[in-house]
Design a protein around this motif. Structure first.
Motif, mmCIF file in Angstrom:
data_model
loop_
_atom_site.group_PDB
_atom_site.id
_atom_site.type_symbol
_atom_site.label_atom_id
_atom_site.label_comp_id
_atom_site.label_asym_id
_atom_site.label_seq_id
_atom_site.Cartn_x
_atom_site.Cartn_y
_atom_site.Cartn_z
ATOM 1 N N SER A 188 -100.425 33.216 -53.710
ATOM 2 C CA SER A 188 -100.619 33.655 -55.087
ATOM 3 C C SER A 188 -100.139 32.610 -56.087
ATOM 4 O O SER A 188 -99.113 31.964 -55.873
ATOM 5 N N ASP A 189 -100.866 32.484 -57.182
ATOM 6 C CA ASP A 189 -100.499 31.553 -58.250
ATOM 7 C C ASP A 189 -99.522 32.246 -59.197
ATOM 8 O O ASP A 189 -99.852 32.616 -60.324
ATOM 9 N N THR A 190 -98.294 32.397 -58.711
ATOM 10 C CA THR A 190 -97.271 33.148 -59.423
ATOM 11 C C THR A 190 -95.913 32.503 -59.221
ATOM 12 O O THR A 190 -95.688 31.810 -58.223
ATOM 13 N N LEU A 191 -95.013 32.759 -60.168
ATOM 14 C CA LEU A 191 -93.617 32.336 -60.037
ATOM 15 C C LEU A 191 -92.766 33.402 -59.365
ATOM 16 O O LEU A 191 -91.569 33.183 -59.139
ATOM 17 N N GLU A 192 -93.363 34.530 -59.037
ATOM 18 C CA GLU A 192 -92.603 35.652 -58.479
ATOM 19 C C GLU A 192 -91.926 35.320 -57.148
ATOM 20 O O GLU A 192 -90.953 35.974 -56.766
ATOM 21 N N TYR A 193 -92.427 34.324 -56.428
ATOM 22 C CA TYR A 193 -91.796 33.939 -55.164
ATOM 23 C C TYR A 193 -90.317 33.627 -55.347
ATOM 24 O O TYR A 193 -89.502 33.863 -54.451
ATOM 25 N N LEU A 194 -89.957 33.084 -56.499
ATOM 26 C CA LEU A 194 -88.568 32.692 -56.746
ATOM 27 C C LEU A 194 -87.627 33.892 -56.814
ATOM 28 O O LEU A 194 -86.406 33.722 -56.722
ATOM 29 N N GLU A 195 -88.186 35.092 -56.968
ATOM 30 C CA GLU A 195 -87.346 36.294 -56.955
ATOM 31 C C GLU A 195 -86.761 36.556 -55.570
ATOM 32 O O GLU A 195 -85.790 37.310 -55.448
ATOM 33 N N TRP A 196 -87.332 35.937 -54.535
ATOM 34 C CA TRP A 196 -86.853 36.155 -53.167
ATOM 35 C C TRP A 196 -85.894 35.070 -52.674
ATOM 36 O O TRP A 196 -85.300 35.233 -51.609
ATOM 37 N N GLY A 197 -85.793 33.958 -53.382
ATOM 38 C CA GLY A 197 -84.883 32.931 -52.900
ATOM 39 C C GLY A 197 -85.107 31.591 -53.570
ATOM 40 O O GLY A 197 -86.027 31.423 -54.385
ATOM 41 N N ASP A 198 -84.260 30.636 -53.214
ATOM 42 C CA ASP A 198 -84.267 29.310 -53.832
ATOM 43 C C ASP A 198 -84.944 28.250 -52.973
ATOM 44 O O ASP A 198 -85.103 27.110 -53.409
ATOM 45 N N THR A 199 -85.311 28.595 -51.746
ATOM 46 C CA THR A 199 -86.016 27.673 -50.852
ATOM 47 C C THR A 199 -87.132 28.446 -50.157
ATOM 48 O O THR A 199 -87.112 29.687 -50.120
ATOM 49 N N THR A 200 -88.103 27.728 -49.597
ATOM 50 C CA THR A 200 -89.160 28.428 -48.856
ATOM 51 C C THR A 200 -88.563 29.216 -47.691
ATOM 52 O O THR A 200 -89.027 30.314 -47.372
ATOM 53 N N GLU A 201 -87.523 28.663 -47.060
ATOM 54 C CA GLU A 201 -86.894 29.356 -45.928
ATOM 55 C C GLU A 201 -86.287 30.681 -46.378
ATOM 56 O O GLU A 201 -86.454 31.712 -45.714
ATOM 57 N N GLU A 202 -85.557 30.651 -47.512
ATOM 58 C CA GLU A 202 -84.951 31.887 -48.017
ATOM 59 C C GLU A 202 -86.011 32.908 -48.405
ATOM 60 O O GLU A 202 -85.869 34.113 -48.142
ATOM 61 N N ILE A 203 -87.066 32.438 -49.053
ATOM 62 C CA ILE A 203 -88.145 33.327 -49.477
ATOM 63 C C ILE A 203 -88.795 33.995 -48.268
ATOM 64 O O ILE A 203 -88.981 35.221 -48.233
ATOM 65 N N ASN A 204 -89.117 33.203 -47.264
ATOM 66 C CA ASN A 204 -89.777 33.752 -46.081
ATOM 67 C C ASN A 204 -88.867 34.734 -45.345
ATOM 68 O O ASN A 204 -89.341 35.774 -44.865
ATOM 69 N N GLU A 205 -87.600 34.411 -45.271
ATOM 70 C CA GLU A 205 -86.671 35.300 -44.578
ATOM 71 C C GLU A 205 -86.524 36.618 -45.323
ATOM 72 O O GLU A 205 -86.471 37.700 -44.711
ATOM 73 N N ALA A 206 -86.474 36.551 -46.656
ATOM 74 C CA ALA A 206 -86.333 37.772 -47.454
ATOM 75 C C ALA A 206 -87.537 38.695 -47.265
ATOM 76 O O ALA A 206 -87.384 39.915 -47.092
ATOM 77 N N VAL A 207 -88.737 38.122 -47.306
ATOM 78 C CA VAL A 207 -89.939 38.946 -47.131
ATOM 79 C C VAL A 207 -90.036 39.461 -45.696
ATOM 80 O O VAL A 207 -90.371 40.639 -45.466
ATOM 81 N N ARG A 208 -89.707 38.617 -44.737
ATOM 82 C CA ARG A 208 -89.759 39.032 -43.330
ATOM 83 C C ARG A 208 -88.826 40.213 -43.079
ATOM 84 O O ARG A 208 -89.137 41.131 -42.319
ATOM 85 N N GLU A 209 -87.680 40.181 -43.748
ATOM 86 C CA GLU A 209 -86.711 41.273 -43.600
ATOM 87 C C GLU A 209 -87.279 42.578 -44.147
ATOM 88 O O GLU A 209 -87.111 43.642 -43.530
ATOM 89 N N VAL A 210 -87.966 42.508 -45.284
ATOM 90 C CA VAL A 210 -88.595 43.710 -45.839
ATOM 91 C C VAL A 210 -89.648 44.250 -44.879
ATOM 92 O O VAL A 210 -89.708 45.457 -44.600
ATOM 93 N N LEU A 211 -90.475 43.355 -44.337
ATOM 94 C CA LEU A 211 -91.578 43.788 -43.476
ATOM 95 C C LEU A 211 -91.092 44.296 -42.126
ATOM 96 O O LEU A 211 -91.843 44.977 -41.410
ATOM 97 N N ALA A 212 -89.863 43.970 -41.769
ATOM 98 C CA ALA A 212 -89.279 44.494 -40.531
ATOM 99 C C ALA A 212 -88.651 45.866 -40.744
ATOM 100 O O ALA A 212 -88.294 46.547 -39.774
#
Length: 267
Positions: A149-173
């Protein structure tokens, strides 16, 4: 720079055969739809499902190619798009009401409004649900930042791609409906890189997450340019060269764009 070719593919929306044809045109699959890309790296930016006829078949093709590419020394990976979140949310929660001050909301309601296909729900297996739930939502590759998505909302989940992915993965689990809905809501926002402040927004994201250029799907190029999707022949470079949109609008008659990185406009 990497020493292997890197390709990206935008939103497929259920058009599995058109996807295979586009990959074949770039010699990434053979006539049997098996991996033929050798050591190439291929990234999908999500939205395999909804609107078109064969969403789960498209996912199964990508999953097969991932296994074959790994054996060949190549790589096939995919990000999650907002429609994968919708597909999974429908699978897990159905028409359970989302806590909201904005009237009745549910994954089932949004899934139906946004082109959900019963065949995709019918064909979804626990194995595919598990596989999808482990996919990232952001990635860095070949000096590019890949997002759906062409959005800045990703930054709400973390400061790095790793943090962002981990945060979303945790929700989906988990099974917190409100958190799931928040993932869906954030990933439906768009157009952060348009307009007079678009380049600045893109640079903010790149400075934080890394990369020389953002590559995204989600927003159909024809809508950005005000033309018919059938007129689209190439990705859309904008925001001062900091953002590359690659959603050709396949579900509305546009092309399935397979883009080799880095991409520059032809004179």
């Amino acid at each position: 720079m990497t020493d292997h070719p890197t390709f990206v593919v935008g939103d497929v929306h259920g058009y599995r055969d058109e996807l295979a044809d586009a990959l074949r045109d770039h010699e990434l699959v053979d006539d049997s739809d098996d991996w033929a890309g050798g050591e190439a790296h291929l990234w999908f930016l999500g939205d395999f499902v909804d609107r078109g006829p064969d969403g789960v078949a498209a996912i199964e093709l990508v999953k097969k190619l991932q296994e074959q590419a790994e054996q060949a020394g190549g790589s096939v990976e995919t990000l999650l798009g907002n429609h994968e979140i919708l597909l999974l949310g429908m699978y897990h929660f159905g028409d359970t009401a989302v806590p909201s001050d904005f009237g009745p909301r549910s994954f089932a309601r949004s899934w139906e409004i946004n082109g959900g296909q019963l065949a995709d729900q019918d064909d979804l297996t626990p194995e595919l649900v598990s596989w999808l739930s482990e996919r990232p939502v952001a990635a860095n590759t070949a000096d590019h930042l890949l997002l759906h998505s062409d959005t800045l909302e990703y930054l709400e989940w973390g400061d790095t791609t790793e943090e962002i992915n981990e945060a979303v993965r945790e929700v989906l689990a988990g099974d917190d409906l409100a958190q799931w809905w928040d993932v869906w809501r954030r990933m439906t926002t768009r157009y952060a890189f348009r307009g007079p402040h678009g380049q600045q927004a893109a640079e903010t994201l790149l400075d934080q997450l890394g990369g020389e250029r953002i590559v995204h799907g989600h927003s159909v190029i024809a809508d950005q340019l005000g033309i018919h999707p059938a007129q689209i022949e190439a990705p859309f470079l904008y925001a001062g060269g900091k953002a590359l949109g690659i959603d050709g609008g396949l579900f509305v008659g546009g092309p399935c764009l397979v883009v080799k990185l880095p991409w520059e406009p032809q004179d």
